[in-house]
Design a protein around this motif. Structure first.
Motif, PDB file in Angstrom:
ATOM      1  N   GLY A  20       0.764  -1.236   0.000  1.00  0.00           N
ATOM      2  CA  GLY A  20       0.000   0.000   0.000  1.00  0.00           C
ATOM      3  C   GLY A  20       0.795   1.286   0.000  1.00  0.00           C
ATOM      4  O   GLY A  20       0.250   2.343   0.336  1.00  0.00           O
ATOM      5  N   LEU A  21       2.072   1.229  -0.362  1.00  0.00           N
ATOM      6  CA  LEU A  21       2.871   2.455  -0.392  1.00  0.00           C
ATOM      7  C   LEU A  21       2.727   3.159  -1.738  1.00  0.00           C
ATOM      8  O   LEU A  21       2.705   2.511  -2.790  1.00  0.00           O
ATOM      9  N   ARG A  22       2.644   4.468  -1.683  1.00  0.00           N
ATOM     10  CA  ARG A  22       2.635   5.288  -2.900  1.00  0.00           C
ATOM     11  C   ARG A  22       4.030   5.851  -3.073  1.00  0.00           C
ATOM     12  O   ARG A  22       4.644   6.314  -2.099  1.00  0.00           O
ATOM     13  N   PHE A  23       4.524   5.842  -4.302  1.00  0.00           N
ATOM     14  CA  PHE A  23       5.903   6.227  -4.547  1.00  0.00           C
ATOM     15  C   PHE A  23       6.073   6.653  -5.996  1.00  0.00           C
ATOM     16  O   PHE A  23       5.216   6.413  -6.840  1.00  0.00           O
ATOM     17  N   THR A  24       7.201   7.273  -6.247  1.00  0.00           N
ATOM     18  CA  THR A  24       7.614   7.644  -7.589  1.00  0.00           C
ATOM     19  C   THR A  24       8.878   6.860  -7.914  1.00  0.00           C
ATOM     20  O   THR A  24       9.733   6.681  -7.039  1.00  0.00           O
ATOM     21  N   VAL A  25       9.004   6.408  -9.141  1.00  0.00           N
ATOM     22  CA  VAL A  25      10.197   5.669  -9.566  1.00  0.00           C
ATOM     23  C   VAL A  25      11.186   6.631 -10.209  1.00  0.00           C
ATOM     24  O   VAL A  25      10.824   7.423 -11.080  1.00  0.00           O
ATOM     25  N   ARG A  26      12.438   6.539  -9.760  1.00  0.00           N
ATOM     26  CA  ARG A  26      13.529   7.283 -10.377  1.00  0.00           C
ATOM     27  C   ARG A  26      14.761   6.385 -10.286  1.00  0.00           C
ATOM     28  O   ARG A  26      15.381   6.273  -9.234  1.00  0.00           O
ATOM     29  N   ALA A  27      15.081   5.712 -11.364  1.00  0.00           N
ATOM     30  CA  ALA A  27      16.163   4.723 -11.356  1.00  0.00           C
ATOM     31  C   ALA A  27      17.535   5.375 -11.284  1.00  0.00           C
ATOM     32  O   ALA A  27      17.759   6.449 -11.831  1.00  0.00           O
ATOM     33  N   ALA A  28      18.433   4.687 -10.611  1.00  0.00           N
ATOM     34  CA  ALA A  28      19.828   5.116 -10.521  1.00  0.00           C
ATOM     35  C   ALA A  28      20.615   4.486 -11.664  1.00  0.00           C
ATOM     36  O   ALA A  28      20.297   3.384 -12.114  1.00  0.00           O
ATOM     37  N   ASN A  29      21.645   5.171 -12.098  1.00  0.00           N
ATOM     38  CA  ASN A  29      22.521   4.647 -13.130  1.00  0.00           C
ATOM     39  C   ASN A  29      23.940   4.660 -12.573  1.00  0.00           C
ATOM     40  O   ASN A  29      24.615   5.685 -12.610  1.00  0.00           O
ATOM     41  N   ILE A  30      24.366   3.528 -12.020  1.00  0.00           N
ATOM     42  CA  ILE A  30      25.690   3.446 -11.397  1.00  0.00           C
ATOM     43  C   ILE A  30      26.436   2.230 -11.927  1.00  0.00           C
ATOM     44  O   ILE A  30      25.841   1.313 -12.507  1.00  0.00           O
TER      45      ILE A  30
END
Length: 188
Positions: A20-30
């Motif tokens: 039930g968590l609301r979130f935004t996706v922002r992927a890391a590039n490492i």
């Protein structure tokens, strides 16, 4: 406070949605290379922290950034994501008929706070025939998964039992994740 998932993994997103968590996706590039002599627990912790730091730099100061990294370990060696179909087949042959460890580190970055937890799960595989391995590889599931398999898909048929966290094997141990979020004051 906004929750940011520093991962493009659909499995991690599914697990967060499941609770039930609301979130935004922002992927890391490492760079995800293992350092010479690096222990598996140090590696997954370093990756989770690096992913979180990378994304935190791009976010607002009041965003809470959640990152994770998963590794499959057999005979003390980290099996990352397979580089080819042949590499995936080799990994599955190494896992066949024995146990291995799946280690997932979770990091939470909020302001100056950084919290990290590591989940360790022992997974027991049945003995796999070449035909079973080839059939599994034909599903395409092995392509982007540590150790060349996903427990939540067709490879579930290979797993005799686990000792530890199922969600940790999928890629985000939910108990540890929620505990870290509580520690930094994130409310669901």
């Amino acid at each position: 406070m906004r929750l940011i998932l520093a991962s493009s993994s659909p499995r991690r997103a599914d697990l967060l949605q499941q609770i039930g968590l609301r979130f935004t996706v922002r992927a890391a590039n490492i760079d995800e290379s293992v350092l010479p002599g690096e222990a598996p627990n140090a590696y997954v912790a370093r990756m989770a922290i690096a992913k979180g730091r990378e994304v935190s730099r791009l976010c607002a100061a009041d965003d809470c950034v959640l990152a994770a990294d998963t590794a499959v370990i057999v005979d003390g060696r980290i099996l990352g994501k397979p580089s080819s179909r042949g590499d995936a087949a080799m990994m599955l042959r190494r896992l066949s008929g024995r146990s291995h460890e799946v280690m997932t580190a979770v990091s939470v970055h909020y302001g100056e706070a950084l919290r990290v937890a590591i989940s360790k799960t022992e997974v027991f595989f049945a003995s796999l025939s070449d035909a079973e391995i080839n059939n599994y590889l034909n599903t395409g599931e092995a392509d982007d998964k540590a150790g060349g398999y996903g427990i939540q898909g067709h490879a579930a048929c290979f797993v005799q039992r686990i000792h530890g966290s199922y969600s940790g094997v999928v890629g985000l141990p939910l108990y540890e994740t929620v505990d870290l979020l509580k520690q930094v004051g994130f409310s669901r």
